[in-house]
Write a protein that holds these residues in place. Structure first.
Motif, PDB file in Angstrom:
ATOM      1  N   UNK A 146      29.890   5.700 -44.190  1.00 53.75           N
ATOM      2  CA  UNK A 146      31.114   4.689 -44.590  1.00 53.75           C
ATOM      3  C   UNK A 146      30.988   3.560 -43.268  1.00 53.75           C
ATOM      4  N   UNK A 147      30.047   3.919 -42.009  1.00 54.35           N
ATOM      5  CA  UNK A 147      30.008   3.053 -41.138  1.00 54.35           C
ATOM      6  C   UNK A 147      28.799   2.441 -40.651  1.00 54.35           C
ATOM      7  N   UNK A 148      27.743   3.302 -40.938  1.00 60.82           N
ATOM      8  CA  UNK A 148      26.614   2.985 -40.435  1.00 60.82           C
ATOM      9  C   UNK A 148      25.359   3.673 -41.401  1.00 60.82           C
ATOM     10  N   UNK A 149      24.134   3.673 -41.179  1.00 61.99           N
ATOM     11  CA  UNK A 149      23.256   4.221 -41.690  1.00 61.99           C
ATOM     12  C   UNK A 149      22.374   5.270 -40.683  1.00 61.99           C
ATOM     13  N   UNK A 150      21.865   6.302 -41.045  1.00 64.86           N
ATOM     14  CA  UNK A 150      21.109   7.324 -40.335  1.00 64.86           C
ATOM     15  C   UNK A 150      19.796   6.775 -39.865  1.00 64.86           C
ATOM     16  N   UNK A 151      19.068   5.799 -40.457  1.00 66.96           N
ATOM     17  CA  UNK A 151      17.852   5.340 -39.828  1.00 66.96           C
ATOM     18  C   UNK A 151      17.989   4.697 -38.693  1.00 66.96           C
ATOM     19  N   UNK A 152      17.061   5.141 -37.821  1.00 71.14           N
ATOM     20  CA  UNK A 152      17.037   4.586 -36.332  1.00 71.14           C
ATOM     21  C   UNK A 152      16.621   3.340 -36.233  1.00 71.14           C
ATOM     22  N   UNK A 153      17.112   2.436 -36.726  1.00 75.52           N
ATOM     23  CA  UNK A 153      17.073   1.085 -36.114  1.00 75.52           C
ATOM     24  C   UNK A 153      18.206   0.411 -35.913  1.00 75.52           C
ATOM     25  N   UNK A 154      18.129  -0.674 -34.933  1.00 76.39           N
ATOM     26  CA  UNK A 154      19.224  -1.624 -34.604  1.00 76.39           C
ATOM     27  C   UNK A 154      20.094  -1.808 -35.514  1.00 76.39           C
ATOM     28  N   UNK A 155      19.342  -2.498 -36.644  1.00 74.02           N
ATOM     29  CA  UNK A 155      20.280  -3.252 -37.753  1.00 74.02           C
ATOM     30  C   UNK A 155      20.840  -2.107 -38.731  1.00 74.02           C
ATOM     31  N   UNK A 156      20.239  -1.026 -38.974  1.00 78.74           N
ATOM     32  CA  UNK A 156      21.008   0.035 -39.744  1.00 78.74           C
ATOM     33  C   UNK A 156      22.007   0.722 -38.888  1.00 78.74           C
ATOM     34  N   UNK A 157      22.017   0.642 -37.498  1.00 83.00           N
ATOM     35  CA  UNK A 157      23.038   1.317 -36.945  1.00 83.00           C
ATOM     36  C   UNK A 157      24.077   0.255 -36.531  1.00 83.00           C
ATOM     37  N   UNK A 158      24.048  -0.910 -37.070  1.00 77.28           N
ATOM     38  CA  UNK A 158      25.211  -1.636 -36.798  1.00 77.28           C
ATOM     39  C   UNK A 158      26.269  -1.331 -37.658  1.00 77.28           C
ATOM     40  N   UNK A 159      27.429  -1.063 -37.019  1.00 80.56           N
ATOM     41  CA  UNK A 159      28.710  -1.033 -38.002  1.00 80.56           C
ATOM     42  C   UNK A 159      29.022  -2.141 -39.025  1.00 80.56           C
ATOM     43  N   UNK A 160      29.148  -1.844 -40.108  1.00 77.65           N
ATOM     44  CA  UNK A 160      29.209  -2.709 -41.397  1.00 77.65           C
ATOM     45  C   UNK A 160      30.313  -2.382 -42.265  1.00 77.65           C
ATOM     46  N   UNK A 161      31.255  -3.234 -42.232  1.00 78.02           N
ATOM     47  CA  UNK A 161      32.746  -2.924 -42.792  1.00 78.02           C
ATOM     48  C   UNK A 161      32.490  -2.751 -44.340  1.00 78.02           C
ATOM     49  N   UNK A 162      31.505  -3.623 -44.772  1.00 76.49           N
ATOM     50  CA  UNK A 162      31.078  -3.519 -46.396  1.00 76.49           C
ATOM     51  C   UNK A 162      30.946  -2.263 -46.995  1.00 76.49           C
ATOM     52  N   UNK A 163      30.583  -1.211 -45.906  1.00 77.99           N
ATOM     53  CA  UNK A 163      30.175   0.065 -46.414  1.00 77.99           C
ATOM     54  C   UNK A 163      31.340   0.756 -46.914  1.00 77.99           C
ATOM     55  N   UNK A 164      32.734   0.334 -46.371  1.00 75.83           N
ATOM     56  CA  UNK A 164      33.784   0.967 -47.033  1.00 75.83           C
ATOM     57  C   UNK A 164      33.963   0.671 -48.520  1.00 75.83           C
ATOM     58  N   UNK A 165      33.551  -0.338 -48.908  1.00 78.15           N
ATOM     59  CA  UNK A 165      33.641  -0.774 -50.363  1.00 78.15           C
ATOM     60  C   UNK A 165      32.707  -0.025 -51.122  1.00 78.15           C
ATOM     61  N   UNK A 166      31.563   0.631 -50.598  1.00 71.82           N
ATOM     62  CA  UNK A 166      30.444   1.324 -51.281  1.00 71.82           C
ATOM     63  C   UNK A 166      31.150   2.812 -51.356  1.00 71.82           C
ATOM     64  N   UNK A 167      31.830   3.233 -50.009  1.00 71.07           N
ATOM     65  CA  UNK A 167      32.321   4.594 -50.362  1.00 71.07           C
ATOM     66  C   UNK A 167      33.830   4.570 -51.252  1.00 71.07           C
ATOM     67  N   UNK A 168      34.369   3.588 -51.233  1.00 65.46           N
ATOM     68  CA  UNK A 168      35.322   3.647 -52.437  1.00 65.46           C
ATOM     69  C   UNK A 168      34.764   3.748 -53.727  1.00 65.46           C
ATOM     70  N   UNK A 169      33.737   2.920 -53.926  1.00 63.52           N
ATOM     71  CA  UNK A 169      33.223   3.313 -55.549  1.00 63.52           C
ATOM     72  C   UNK A 169      32.793   4.505 -55.472  1.00 63.52           C
ATOM     73  N   UNK A 170      32.042   5.010 -54.599  1.00 63.86           N
ATOM     74  CA  UNK A 170      31.377   6.535 -54.776  1.00 63.86           C
ATOM     75  C   UNK A 170      32.653   7.409 -54.911  1.00 63.86           C
ATOM     76  N   UNK A 171      33.875   7.279 -54.327  1.00 65.88           N
ATOM     77  CA  UNK A 171      35.031   7.923 -54.417  1.00 65.88           C
ATOM     78  C   UNK A 171      35.433   7.814 -55.860  1.00 65.88           C
ATOM     79  N   UNK A 172      35.624   6.703 -56.614  1.00 62.34           N
ATOM     80  CA  UNK A 172      36.026   6.603 -57.747  1.00 62.34           C
ATOM     81  C   UNK A 172      35.400   7.398 -58.731  1.00 62.34           C
ATOM     82  N   UNK A 173      33.982   7.653 -58.621  1.00 59.60           N
ATOM     83  CA  UNK A 173      33.097   8.399 -59.342  1.00 59.60           C
ATOM     84  C   UNK A 173      33.374   9.782 -59.156  1.00 59.60           C
ATOM     85  N   UNK A 174      33.670  10.191 -58.083  1.00 53.97           N
ATOM     86  CA  UNK A 174      33.728  11.703 -57.538  1.00 53.97           C
ATOM     87  C   UNK A 174      35.217  12.224 -58.189  1.00 53.97           C
ATOM     88  N   UNK A 175      36.194  11.357 -58.023  1.00 55.86           N
ATOM     89  CA  UNK A 175      37.354  11.804 -58.413  1.00 55.86           C
ATOM     90  C   UNK A 175      37.512  11.689 -59.823  1.00 55.86           C
TER      91      UNK A 175
END
Length: 409
Positions: A146-175
């Protein structure tokens, strides 16, 4: 990363600071200055609810039965969910393990088992340090998809709010998937024997959870539409925190993790804030002391809560306090230590004539090799399938062994 707005104008909430936005909150991302932050927040304010008020009410009724000592609760799943593992196949496997272990617990205890998965939202993790080293790089720590990626690079570890929308979409499928399962079971007449499956996660990221606090469609009290059973973590349960304020506001059944530094009076005050009306099924306390602390800390805490008249569900998380590192530095947990903590939990409650509500276990749906014991006999085996995004999980066979050890036939 692309951002996909999810619009539902009928559920619009005013785009202004919410009460909990103004309160202290630990373990939050650093993304307020990200250019996508304002638009992402607006999209979440208009996003469709993941769960429905009637579902939340049904789970509360089932948990009231647990609180009354007439059923058990089993809460299992990944330490940190992966956004890459949200297909129907993945969900079917996870629910299958939940059902298999739930059936075993029901058979061993002679009681119905409410089945709750760490599903549809366990995409954010509190961490003990803000950074970690990878070779010569010091990077922001991985905080969940929801916050960043596990990949060990500076760009991947940047906190990205757009990931919240991806988490929401995944949640819709799960529920949606869980909803279909419950409907199929009700049609087949299985609702009474298998209450659930329901979803749960730690309500950690205020920017994600806050916009999903919604009024019930019938004009009733607000509820958290991101999950059925949210919990507050050990690191964010401060009495004046945004997390406690938000959870005190919503009508969902709630849980709170309690660690070895908790004091009885503090926990009683927490119960007063989260369940002032002392309603059975409203509040679950998930105790995560560690094998070496449970006998020292748990009795006084249980006595204080019981004297104060709070009808909480007592759940044990015997894994978090028993994390160790191998000589090579790999995080793991020993099944024996897990079993010993859970057994002491049961003993303390039994001595007081109180009901042991059940188990909260980080458990994979596949045959991972992350914890020692049972079918994983030595440290050399850990690297065969060490796949967790964060902390080590039991595999299904180890979880099966644990239930059999705790509730012998």
């Amino acid at each position: 990363m692309s951002s996909v707005p999810i619009e539902n104008p009928g559920l619009f909430v005013a785009d202004e600071p919410l009460v909990w936005d103004l309160l202290p909150a630990g373990q939050q991302p650093c993304w307020d200055d990200h250019p996508a932050y304002p638009a992402t927040r607006r999209a979440l304010l208009r996003a469709a609810p993941l769960v429905l008020p009637a579902e939340v009410a049904e789970l509360r009724r089932s948990l009231a039965v647990v609180a009354a000592g007439q059923a058990r609760l089993l809460q299992i799943g990944d330490c940190a969910e992966s956004l890459a593992e949200q297909s129907a196949e993945h969900l079917t496997s996870k629910v299958s393990v939940l059902d298999t272990l739930g059936d075993l617990l029901a058979a061993r205890t002679g009681q119905e088992v409410v089945r709750v998965g760490r599903l549809g939202g366990q995409f954010a993790k509190p961490r003990s340090a803000p950074t970690e080293r990878h070779g010569d790089l010091e990077l922001p720590v991985f905080r969940g998809h929801l916050v960043n990626s596990e990949e060990p690079t500076p760009e991947a570890r940047r906190h990205d709010p757009r990931r919240m929308l991806l988490a929401h979409q995944a949640g819709l499928r799960v529920f949606d998937h869980l909803r279909r399962l419950r409907r199929e079971r009700a049609t087949a007449g299985l609702r009474r024997s298998t209450p659930g499956p329901w979803g749960s996660h730690e309500a950690l990221i205020i920017d994600y959870e806050g916009p999903l606090v919604r009024p019930a469609s019938d004009g009733g009290a607000e509820y958290l539409a991101s999950t059925h059973l949210p919990w507050i973590g050990e690191r964010t349960r401060q009495l004046d925190s945004a997390h406690v304020e938000m959870m005190a506001t919503v009508q969902n059944p709630l849980a709170c993790k309690i660690g070895p530094t908790a004091r009885p009076g503090e926990v009683v005050r927490l119960c007063e804030l989260l369940d002032p009306e002392r309603t059975p099924g409203r509040l679950t306390l998930i105790l995560r002391f560690g094998r070496d602390h449970v006998a020292e800390v748990m009795p006084d805490l249980v006595d204080a809560v019981h004297r104060a008249g709070h009808p909480v569900i007592w759940l044990t998380d015997p894994m978090h306090g028993n994390t160790v590192r191998t000589v090579g530095g790999t995080k793991t947990r020993h099944l024996r230590a897990i079993a010993e903590e859970a057994a002491e939990f049961l003993r303390v409650l039994e001595q007081r004539g109180l009901h042991a509500g059940g188990l909260h276990l980080e458990t994979a749906a596949t045959d991972v090799t992350e914890c020692l014991g049972g079918n994983i006999r030595d440290e050399r085996a850990l690297h065969r399938r060490y796949e967790t995004l964060c902390d080590p999980r039991l595999n299904p066979e180890q979880a099966h062994d644990l239930i059999e050890m705790l509730f012998p036939s």
